[in-house]
Design a protein around this motif. Structure first.
Motif, mmCIF file in Angstrom:
data_model
loop_
_atom_site.group_PDB
_atom_site.id
_atom_site.type_symbol
_atom_site.label_atom_id
_atom_site.label_comp_id
_atom_site.label_asym_id
_atom_site.label_seq_id
_atom_site.Cartn_x
_atom_site.Cartn_y
_atom_site.Cartn_z
ATOM 1 N N PHE A 49 9.245 11.648 2.545
ATOM 2 C CA PHE A 49 9.593 11.399 1.140
ATOM 3 C C PHE A 49 9.235 12.615 0.283
ATOM 4 N N ARG A 50 8.039 13.152 0.484
ATOM 5 C CA ARG A 50 7.630 14.328 -0.289
ATOM 6 C C ARG A 50 8.613 15.485 -0.068
ATOM 7 N N TYR A 51 8.959 15.720 1.182
ATOM 8 C CA TYR A 51 9.903 16.774 1.531
ATOM 9 C C TYR A 51 11.221 16.566 0.771
ATOM 10 N N GLY A 52 11.741 15.356 0.826
ATOM 11 C CA GLY A 52 13.004 15.061 0.172
ATOM 12 C C GLY A 52 12.937 15.151 -1.338
ATOM 13 N N LEU A 53 11.876 14.650 -1.918
ATOM 14 C CA LEU A 53 11.734 14.692 -3.373
ATOM 15 C C LEU A 53 11.605 16.122 -3.877
ATOM 16 N N GLN A 54 10.897 16.960 -3.129
ATOM 17 C CA GLN A 54 10.761 18.363 -3.518
ATOM 18 C C GLN A 54 12.107 19.077 -3.502
ATOM 19 N N ARG A 55 13.039 18.557 -2.731
ATOM 20 C CA ARG A 55 14.354 19.192 -2.590
ATOM 21 C C ARG A 55 15.454 18.438 -3.336
ATOM 22 N N GLY A 56 15.107 17.410 -4.082
ATOM 23 C CA GLY A 56 16.053 16.741 -4.962
ATOM 24 C C GLY A 56 16.922 15.655 -4.353
ATOM 25 N N TYR A 57 16.557 15.136 -3.195
ATOM 26 C CA TYR A 57 17.336 14.035 -2.615
ATOM 27 C C TYR A 57 17.176 12.786 -3.472
ATOM 28 N N HIS A 58 18.228 11.966 -3.516
ATOM 29 C CA HIS A 58 18.205 10.727 -4.295
ATOM 30 C C HIS A 58 17.892 9.505 -3.456
ATOM 31 N N TYR A 66 0.846 -1.195 0.000
ATOM 32 C CA TYR A 66 0.000 0.000 0.000
ATOM 33 C C TYR A 66 0.883 1.247 0.000
ATOM 34 N N TYR A 67 1.870 1.286 0.895
ATOM 35 C CA TYR A 67 2.757 2.437 0.980
ATOM 36 C C TYR A 67 3.696 2.509 -0.215
ATOM 37 N N ALA A 68 4.101 1.370 -0.731
ATOM 38 C CA ALA A 68 4.957 1.355 -1.912
ATOM 39 C C ALA A 68 4.234 1.990 -3.093
ATOM 40 N N ARG A 69 2.948 1.681 -3.268
ATOM 41 C CA ARG A 69 2.182 2.276 -4.371
ATOM 42 C C ARG A 69 2.061 3.786 -4.187
ATOM 43 N N ILE A 70 1.819 4.235 -2.972
ATOM 44 C CA ILE A 70 1.718 5.677 -2.721
ATOM 45 C C ILE A 70 3.059 6.339 -3.013
ATOM 46 N N PHE A 71 4.159 5.719 -2.565
ATOM 47 C CA PHE A 71 5.478 6.293 -2.797
ATOM 48 C C PHE A 71 5.774 6.405 -4.285
ATOM 49 N N VAL A 72 5.419 5.388 -5.063
ATOM 50 C CA VAL A 72 5.641 5.434 -6.512
ATOM 51 C C VAL A 72 4.884 6.609 -7.109
ATOM 52 N N ARG A 73 3.645 6.836 -6.673
ATOM 53 C CA ARG A 73 2.883 7.973 -7.179
ATOM 54 C C ARG A 73 3.542 9.293 -6.791
ATOM 55 N N ILE A 74 4.068 9.382 -5.584
ATOM 56 C CA ILE A 74 4.757 10.597 -5.159
ATOM 57 C C ILE A 74 5.979 10.833 -6.041
ATOM 58 N N VAL A 75 6.783 9.802 -6.245
ATOM 59 C CA VAL A 75 7.989 9.924 -7.064
ATOM 60 C C VAL A 75 7.629 10.346 -8.479
ATOM 61 N N GLU A 76 6.629 9.714 -9.064
ATOM 62 C CA GLU A 76 6.232 10.064 -10.420
ATOM 63 C C GLU A 76 5.807 11.522 -10.506
ATOM 64 N N GLU A 91 9.677 15.339 -12.703
ATOM 65 C CA GLU A 91 9.946 16.440 -13.615
ATOM 66 C C GLU A 91 10.331 17.715 -12.878
ATOM 67 N N SER A 92 9.998 17.833 -11.590
ATOM 68 C CA SER A 92 10.288 19.068 -10.865
ATOM 69 C C SER A 92 11.718 19.122 -10.352
ATOM 70 N N CYS A 93 12.474 18.044 -10.467
ATOM 71 C CA CYS A 93 13.855 18.013 -9.993
ATOM 72 C C CYS A 93 14.798 18.182 -11.169
ATOM 73 N N SER A 94 15.254 19.401 -11.387
ATOM 74 C CA SER A 94 16.166 19.667 -12.497
ATOM 75 C C SER A 94 17.569 19.183 -12.156
ATOM 76 N N PRO A 95 18.406 18.938 -13.155
ATOM 77 C CA PRO A 95 19.790 18.532 -12.891
ATOM 78 C C PRO A 95 20.541 19.539 -12.025
ATOM 79 N N ALA A 96 20.259 20.829 -12.195
ATOM 80 C CA ALA A 96 20.929 21.848 -11.379
ATOM 81 C C ALA A 96 20.551 21.688 -9.908
ATOM 82 N N THR A 97 19.287 21.392 -9.640
ATOM 83 C CA THR A 97 18.840 21.179 -8.263
ATOM 84 C C THR A 97 19.513 19.959 -7.679
ATOM 85 N N LEU A 98 19.597 18.892 -8.438
ATOM 86 C CA LEU A 98 20.186 17.655 -7.945
ATOM 87 C C LEU A 98 21.661 17.827 -7.599
#
Length: 133
Positions: A107-116, A8-18, A22-29
């Motif tokens: 996860f959302r916090y990290g993805l918004q800020r470009g963590y890998h 259940y959480y894995a599916r939610i995480f995949v949706r968050i990542v997807e 596109e919002s994580c540019s190479p410069a941000t990363l």
């Protein structure tokens, strides 16, 4: 609906990542370290300071996010540490939302800020900081 089933959480995480790919540019990363340690908490004032300091002392590239569900003095302790260490962050949530949603917010916090990479740890030292690799 509450469920503890991992898929259940894995599916939610995949949706968050997807949603954030596109919002994580190479410069941000390039500007953001790649590892975020997420620690969901509720009434962990006794351990949280020692745990966060241990993680940041062992791993100079790791950032730590404590996601607290409006508990005791946990958030105040983390905010004091964060005021002297730019690799420590605090997220205080209103009310007890549960561990699963706290991790997803991390996860959302990290993805918004470009963590890998993300690591989720318990605040009670049941996960040993020395074993992060």
């Amino acid at each position: 609906m509450w469920t503890s089933h991992p898929s259940y959480y894995a599916r939610i995480f995949v949706r968050i990542v997807e949603g954030f790919q596109e919002s994580c540019s190479p410069a941000t990363l390039k500007r953001v370290p790649s590892l975020l340690v997420i620690i969901p908490t509720y009434n962990e004032a006794e351990n949280i300071g020692d745990l966060v300091l241990k993680i940041t002392s062992l791993y100079s590239d790791a950032h730590v996010l404590v996601v607290d569900d409006g508990s005791d003095e946990t958030t105040q302790i983390v905010e004091r540490l964060a005021s002297t260490n730019p690799r420590i962050f605090s997220m205080k949530r209103a009310g007890k939302g549960g561990r699963g949603s706290a991790v997803l917010d991390g996860f959302r916090y990290g993805l918004q800020r470009g963590y890998h990479y993300f690591i989720e740890m318990d605040a009670d030292f049941s996960h040993k900081p020395e074993e992060i690799a």
